[in-house]
Write an enzyme that holds these catalytic residues in place. Structure first.
Site, PDB file in Angstrom:
ATOM      1  N   ASP A 173     -11.063   3.223   3.810  1.00 46.53           N
ATOM      2  CA  ASP A 173     -11.297   1.573   3.751  1.00 46.53           C
ATOM      3  C   ASP A 173     -12.759   1.417   3.671  1.00 46.53           C
ATOM      4  OD1 ASP A 173      -9.515  -0.071   3.580  1.00 46.53           O
ATOM      5  OD2 ASP A 173      -8.902  -0.359   5.863  1.00 46.53           O
ATOM      6  N   LYS A 180       0.904  -1.026   0.044  1.00 46.76           N
ATOM      7  CA  LYS A 180      -0.005   0.151  -0.008  1.00 46.76           C
ATOM      8  C   LYS A 180       0.806   1.258   0.021  1.00 46.76           C
ATOM      9  CE  LYS A 180      -3.794  -2.517   1.920  1.00 46.76           C
ATOM     10  NZ  LYS A 180      -4.550  -3.067   3.233  1.00 46.76           N
ATOM     11  N   GLN A 206      -4.495  -1.463   9.433  1.00 44.73           N
ATOM     12  CA  GLN A 206      -4.357  -2.839   8.833  1.00 44.73           C
ATOM     13  C   GLN A 206      -5.179  -3.788   9.669  1.00 44.73           C
ATOM     14  OE1 GLN A 206      -3.261  -3.566   5.457  1.00 44.73           O
ATOM     15  NE2 GLN A 206      -4.320  -5.629   6.037  1.00 44.73           N
TER      16      GLN A 206
END
Ligand code: NDP
Length: 283
Positions: A120, A53, A97
């Site tokens: 997200d 990422k 994460q």
């Protein structure tokens, strides 16, 4: 019939070009888009994901901030970091994460992220926006799957789509996005009595179970589009999806490979969401 492979790497490259152009335009205005990525603990897969990422940000002109913490970080300390990043004008998107260590309440952490920075798309607000059709951040994996389906040129209106899996991050938002595109949607899960009965009627199947061979060739209607979200290992330790790819590609019209299908698109859509967050902030 041998299916056409939907190349997620190629589509990603195309979309990332647009991301880079938009990032450069924002940077020229003194508003370089920025993504903060937080990793708690040393899960090997998570380490690879966050590295990818961050690299994708760097390659496309986004600022990225990677914060790594030991697995014993307290929930309080993590929430304090998120509060600081919420207030940081250099940061437009915040990604924590998953999975988090067990002593940290993941829901609490997700809800602590400012809705303006929830790239997200996992918060209750973002889920509600998706459910009600309001603009908002769409979870990156299903958002990427929609782009993969769109890339085939298939119109979803009137088609029957079957989603296998009902997680909050993949299956459910996937089904809602397909519904929004006017597909007729069936959601299957581990309690579904006869999975093949449903998948055999599907014009589009999205498999998101995390179990190898959930979808085999005889479960697929000839000419269907098959999107494989799963990430598994085969007996030789090689990466594979939920679909029996070798045989399914002889039945489907389009199919995504694993790796090289949904995976790269997930990161690409994270970049897209971060750019959108920065553009909203700037305009
Ligand atoms: P979850 O484990 O949260 O959900 C799996 C879902 O599959 C559940 O709803 C479960 O049903 C259902 N399921 C399990 N077994 C069966 C079965 N035999 N028949 C029908 N349904 C079944 O996983 P995620 O949604 O988070 O992820 C799914 C897969 O996608 C994983 O392999 C994950 O690694 C991968 N993934 C890949 C990404 C990428 O970028 N390529 C990103 C995110 C995930 P029930 O609810 O009844 O338990």
């Amino acid at each position: 019939m041998t299916a056409q492979i939907i190349d997620g790497n190629l589509l990603s490259q195309q979309l990332r070009k647009d991301v880079a152009v938009r990032a450069a335009a924002l940077t020229a205005k003194g508003k370089q888009p920025g993504l903060a990525v937080i990793l708690v603990g040393a899960d090997p897969a998570s380490q690879v994901y966050v590295r990818n990422k961050v690299k994708a940000c760097e390659d496309n002109g986004l600022y990225s901030l990677l914060e790594k913490y030991d697995a014993d970080m307290t929930e309080e300390a993590l929430l304090a970091r998120i509060a600081a990043l919420n207030a940081d004008p250099q940061i437009h998107g915040i990604l924590v994460q998953m999975p988090l260590p067990k002593h940290i309440d993941a829901n609490k952490v997700i809800e602590a992220i400012s809705p303006r920075k929830d790239v997200d798309g996992y918060s209750v607000l973002s889920a509600g926006e998706l459910l009600t059709g309001l603009p908002g951040f769409r979870p990156c994996t299903p958002y990427g799957c929609m782009k993969l389906i769109e890339s085939t040129g298939t119109k979803l209106a009137g088609k029957h789509a079957v989603v296998i899996g009902r997680s909050n991050t993949v299956g459910k938002p996937m089904a809602l996005l397909l519904l929004q595109a006017n597909a007729t949607v069936t959601i299957c899960h581990s309690g579904t009595a006869d999975l093949a009965y449903h998948t055999r009627q599907a014009d589009v199947v999205v498999a998101a179970t995390g179990r190898r061979n959930t979808l085999t060739a005889e479960m697929i209607k000839p000419g269907a589009i098959v999107i494989d979200v799963g990430i598994n290992r085969d007996d030789n330790g090689k990466l594979c999806g939920d679909v029996d790819f070798a045989n399914a590609k002889e039945v489907a019209s389009y199919i995504t490979p694993v790796p090289g299908g949904v995976g790269p698109m997930t990161i690409t859509m994270l970049l897209v969401n971060t750019i959108e967050a920065a553009e909203r902030e700037t305009n």
